[in-house]
Every structure is written in C-alpha cells, then in structure tokens.
Design a protein around this motif. Sequence first.
Motif, PDB file in Angstrom:
ATOM      1  N   THR A  55       0.814  -1.231   0.000  1.00  0.00           N
ATOM      2  CA  THR A  55       0.000   0.000   0.000  1.00  0.00           C
ATOM      3  C   THR A  55       0.844   1.277   0.000  1.00  0.00           C
ATOM      4  O   THR A  55       0.279   2.371   0.040  1.00  0.00           O
ATOM      5  N   HIS A  56       2.157   1.142  -0.014  1.00  0.00           N
ATOM      6  CA  HIS A  56       2.984   2.342  -0.228  1.00  0.00           C
ATOM      7  C   HIS A  56       2.848   2.759  -1.691  1.00  0.00           C
ATOM      8  O   HIS A  56       2.949   1.918  -2.587  1.00  0.00           O
ATOM      9  N   THR A  57       2.639   4.048  -1.909  1.00  0.00           N
ATOM     10  CA  THR A  57       2.579   4.539  -3.296  1.00  0.00           C
ATOM     11  C   THR A  57       3.991   4.927  -3.752  1.00  0.00           C
ATOM     12  O   THR A  57       4.899   5.067  -2.926  1.00  0.00           O
ATOM     13  N   GLU A  58       4.131   5.146  -5.059  1.00  0.00           N
ATOM     14  CA  GLU A  58       5.437   5.583  -5.579  1.00  0.00           C
ATOM     15  C   GLU A  58       5.868   6.890  -4.919  1.00  0.00           C
ATOM     16  O   GLU A  58       7.038   7.107  -4.619  1.00  0.00           O
ATOM     17  N   GLN A  59       4.873   7.777  -4.693  1.00  0.00           N
ATOM     18  CA  GLN A  59       5.194   9.068  -4.064  1.00  0.00           C
ATOM     19  C   GLN A  59       5.694   8.871  -2.642  1.00  0.00           C
ATOM     20  O   GLN A  59       6.630   9.548  -2.201  1.00  0.00           O
ATOM     21  N   MET A  60       5.076   7.947  -1.922  1.00  0.00           N
ATOM     22  CA  MET A  60       5.516   7.686  -0.540  1.00  0.00           C
ATOM     23  C   MET A  60       6.950   7.163  -0.544  1.00  0.00           C
ATOM     24  O   MET A  60       7.774   7.550   0.290  1.00  0.00           O
ATOM     25  N   ILE A  61       7.217   6.255  -1.484  1.00  0.00           N
ATOM     26  CA  ILE A  61       8.565   5.676  -1.545  1.00  0.00           C
ATOM     27  C   ILE A  61       9.578   6.760  -1.924  1.00  0.00           C
ATOM     28  O   ILE A  61      10.674   6.835  -1.365  1.00  0.00           O
ATOM     29  N   GLN A  62       9.168   7.636  -2.840  1.00  0.00           N
ATOM     30  CA  GLN A  62      10.068   8.732  -3.222  1.00  0.00           C
ATOM     31  C   GLN A  62      10.351   9.637  -2.025  1.00  0.00           C
ATOM     32  O   GLN A  62      11.469  10.117  -1.831  1.00  0.00           O
ATOM     33  N   ARG A  63       9.311   9.847  -1.200  1.00  0.00           N
ATOM     34  CA  ARG A  63       9.504  10.690  -0.004  1.00  0.00           C
ATOM     35  C   ARG A  63      10.538  10.053   0.935  1.00  0.00           C
ATOM     36  O   ARG A  63      11.376  10.737   1.523  1.00  0.00           O
ATOM     37  N   LEU A  64      10.465   8.734   1.050  1.00  0.00           N
ATOM     38  CA  LEU A  64      11.441   8.023   1.884  1.00  0.00           C
ATOM     39  C   LEU A  64      12.861   8.207   1.317  1.00  0.00           C
ATOM     40  O   LEU A  64      13.788   8.565   2.041  1.00  0.00           O
ATOM     41  N   ILE A  65      12.987   7.967   0.017  1.00  0.00           N
ATOM     42  CA  ILE A  65      14.324   8.040  -0.606  1.00  0.00           C
ATOM     43  C   ILE A  65      14.858   9.476  -0.492  1.00  0.00           C
ATOM     44  O   ILE A  65      16.026   9.698  -0.143  1.00  0.00           O
ATOM     45  N   ASP A  66      14.003  10.465  -0.785  1.00  0.00           N
ATOM     46  CA  ASP A  66      14.434  11.872  -0.688  1.00  0.00           C
ATOM     47  C   ASP A  66      14.825  12.205   0.748  1.00  0.00           C
ATOM     48  O   ASP A  66      15.786  12.943   0.982  1.00  0.00           O
ATOM     49  N   GLY A  67      14.061  11.650   1.700  1.00  0.00           N
ATOM     50  CA  GLY A  67      14.359  11.905   3.117  1.00  0.00           C
ATOM     51  C   GLY A  67      15.731  11.368   3.487  1.00  0.00           C
ATOM     52  O   GLY A  67      16.530  12.046   4.135  1.00  0.00           O
ATOM     53  N   VAL A  68      16.022  10.149   3.055  1.00  0.00           N
ATOM     54  CA  VAL A  68      17.336   9.545   3.357  1.00  0.00           C
ATOM     55  C   VAL A  68      18.438  10.370   2.688  1.00  0.00           C
ATOM     56  O   VAL A  68      19.464  10.689   3.312  1.00  0.00           O
ATOM     57  N   ALA A  69      18.188  10.745   1.420  1.00  0.00           N
ATOM     58  CA  ALA A  69      19.199  11.521   0.680  1.00  0.00           C
ATOM     59  C   ALA A  69      19.503  12.824   1.422  1.00  0.00           C
ATOM     60  O   ALA A  69      20.675  13.221   1.562  1.00  0.00           O
ATOM     61  N   LYS A  70      18.474  13.464   1.921  1.00  0.00           N
ATOM     62  CA  LYS A  70      18.635  14.750   2.619  1.00  0.00           C
ATOM     63  C   LYS A  70      19.519  14.582   3.875  1.00  0.00           C
ATOM     64  O   LYS A  70      20.431  15.365   4.114  1.00  0.00           O
ATOM     65  N   VAL A  71      19.262  13.519   4.615  1.00  0.00           N
ATOM     66  CA  VAL A  71      20.055  13.319   5.844  1.00  0.00           C
ATOM     67  C   VAL A  71      21.508  12.999   5.480  1.00  0.00           C
ATOM     68  O   VAL A  71      22.439  13.542   6.079  1.00  0.00           O
ATOM     69  N   LEU A  72      21.679  12.142   4.472  1.00  0.00           N
ATOM     70  CA  LEU A  72      23.053  11.752   4.130  1.00  0.00           C
ATOM     71  C   LEU A  72      23.852  12.935   3.578  1.00  0.00           C
ATOM     72  O   LEU A  72      25.073  12.992   3.743  1.00  0.00           O
ATOM     73  N   ALA A  73      23.144  13.890   2.956  1.00  0.00           N
ATOM     74  CA  ALA A  73      23.841  15.042   2.364  1.00  0.00           C
ATOM     75  C   ALA A  73      24.170  16.102   3.416  1.00  0.00           C
ATOM     76  O   ALA A  73      24.991  16.979   3.180  1.00  0.00           O
ATOM     77  N   SER A  74      23.530  16.017   4.588  1.00  0.00           N
ATOM     78  CA  SER A  74      23.702  17.118   5.554  1.00  0.00           C
ATOM     79  C   SER A  74      24.902  16.878   6.479  1.00  0.00           C
ATOM     80  O   SER A  74      25.386  15.782   6.609  1.00  0.00           O
TER      81      SER A  74
END
Length: 384
Positions: free
Chosen positions: A365-384
């Motif tokens: 039941t995760h949508t593509e947008q939800m998964i993208q939010r997860l990936i973007d969230g991880v990317a943001k933390v790793l970049a900071s």
Amino acid sequence: MTFDPAKIMQSAPGAYTTIGGREYLYFVGTGYLGLHGHPEILRATCEATMKYGMGSATSRRAFGNTPPMVDVEARAAEFFGMDDAFYFMSGYLGNSVVVQAIGGTFDVVLIDESSHYSVRDAAVLSQKPMFTFGNRDPDSLAAVLKEQCTDGRRPLVITDGVFPVRGALAPVREYYEILKAYPGSALSVDDAHALGAVGPLGRGSLDQAGLPWETVNTNVQPKDGPRLFLAGTLSKAFGGFGGIVPGSADFIAHIHDDSPYFRAANPVSPGVAAGCARALELVRDHPEMLTRLHANVKLVRDGLRGLGIEVDDVPVPIVCVVLDTVERMQRVQAELMEQGILIAYNPKYSDLGPKGGIRIAVFATHTEQMIQRLIDGVAKVLAS
Ligand SMILES: Cc1ncc(COP(=O)(O)O)c(C=O)c1O
C-alpha cells in the motif's frame, strides 16, 4: 511497567500509522500487504465476534471448533494449493507444531545460529541433540552434518526462511542439495516473514527457491531429497493473527489428532479467525497486491542504491541498510522521524553485525510518491 508514550500505536498499522499522537509515513513492522486495517477484514472480525463471542471457552477437540476456524483452514489450504491446514494461537508456535508433528522421524536437530527464538524453542522441545551452524552458511551446515550424522542419524535442519531484520533469504536450495546425502533427513523453514510476501505466488521461501512444492508438509519421504516443511503466521503479510501450517490431508489430520495445540488449549478468537479467512480471500482475489508489493520492493532497493547505499538484491519486503557508523544510522532514523517518516534502527539483532542496522519494511500500500519521499528523506540526511 512503564511504557514510552511516544511509542504507543494508536491506529492500525499501514502505510500511514499513528504513533504517540503523530501520524507517520510508516516503513516499520510486518504488514507487508497492508491489510491490517482493511475494512472487510475488520467487518468480518466484528460480525463473527458478535455471533460467536470472544472465545469458545473450550478446545477444538471438545466443542470449540467454530465455523470461522474451519473456514480459515479451508482458505489457507486453497492459498497454498494443499489439502488442508492447521490454524493455531500464534505464529511463534509454528516451528513447535511442525517439530511435534514429525517427532520420531529425526535424531538430531541442526539450526541456523541466528534463527528466531521460536526455532530454538522448537529444537529444545524436540528433546533431541541440538547443534548450530553458521548463519546462512551451507559450508558450515555441511561440516556440522559430517560431524554429527556419520552413523546414519537422521538430521532435521530448521532455519528462518527470511531473516526478520536482515531480510536475507536462507539458502534453502543449497541446504536441500547437501541433505540429499543424508537418508531420512528433513528441512523445515520458519516462513513467518515470507508467507503472503515472497515467491511468485506468495507461498514463501521454499517455493521461491523452486523446491518440490508437492512434497512440502506431507508424510511422504521423497527418495531423492530431504522432506520439506514450513510453518508461518497470518499476523504479518495477511494482516490478521495466529499461526498457520498448511499440508496434505494426512499430515494435518495427524496434527488435529495429536497436537496439544489442538487438543489442550483454547483456539484463536473466532472473530480473529473470520477476519483471517476474509484476508486469505482478499489475497486470493487480488493477486495485484503481491505484484504491487514486489514492484515496491524493487523501487525501494533501486532508490537506495541510487544514493550509493549497498542493499542486498533479494525479493523480500525487508530492506536492511548498514551505514559506516552507529551515529549515522541513528541520525538517519531520528531525522526521518522529524520529517514524519518512520523506519527502525536496530542496535542489535542476531544476524546483524555489531553496529546493528536500519530495517525498512515495504508494503503493497505504499505509493510511488511515498517511496520517493522516503528516498528523498534519506538523501537529505546523508547530504547534511
Ligand atoms: C521469524 C519469526 N518467526 C515467528 C514469529 C512469530 O510470529 P507471530 O508474531 O505471528 O507469533 C516471528 C515474529 O515476529 C518471527 O519474526
């Protein structure tokens, strides 16, 4: 006993789950098909509870065998393409149910050193000599077998089919090949995390590995390979509760005749059984849920790989990420939580190294947008 109020679940687990008063985009737990809050399952549960009460107040051997109990076993048999099934109080007991059912047909028990507690408990229950082999290590299994089964002693090997935190599959095909050299041997998997989620039809790790399905959970000793067994649960992918062991008519009849879990205890609440029967029907009627789950697993794994993170290439809805330091993993978990996204950092688990690891659970039941939010969230933390 005090509980952290920030960790109390206040909704059904699903793609969005309310915990500690806040709704999170949720990648935790085991609700792989996203069924725990499904209205049809809840309706079936409520209706049967109103009709049959909270419990039968006697064992199934006596008069406690309500229609939902019979139904859920029929639906499970249908799902697994077997004659029958045994439904019981908890997935945790699954390995013990199998071990008791086949007791007397093996002399030694060998378990993966990182097996779930319930595998270990079942091995102890067997009252046979128990040995461990290295986690997911066919060479180690071969070495222990060589040492312990030289005199014709028949081994029973038990392992998790899917390991709960690492999300790794046990190399059951390799184990199967090794066991061919041991007449009377058996291989049994705890497929709690695989049933409903892994394999082309969701039938778990043995089917995913292409092992002979027609021999699974039967009383037949194949001439050219070990006997195969599986135990699982309806509390994870299927969105319900309670353990399940499907099997051939005589295998299940023997359990119904003989198992203390049938004869000497109250069964699962009839309402819960009715909800589980409905869940199995939904899974049967909507194969697109499994297709979607498998597509989502790929999306999450590919997305994380796109960030340069190493993830295993397995069709399992548990994605484990181990970063270079504990602090970094804790920071990813904490900062995603601030963003309203929940993932779990496990500081220790039997099949993880000393740093532990991040566990991401993927749902249909995760949508593509939800998964993208997860990936973007991880990317943001790793970049900071
Ligand atoms: C590998 C494994 N086996 C068995 C169980 C027990 O299943 P249940 O929670 O349905 O009793 C679990 C639960 O987390 C598990 O991870």
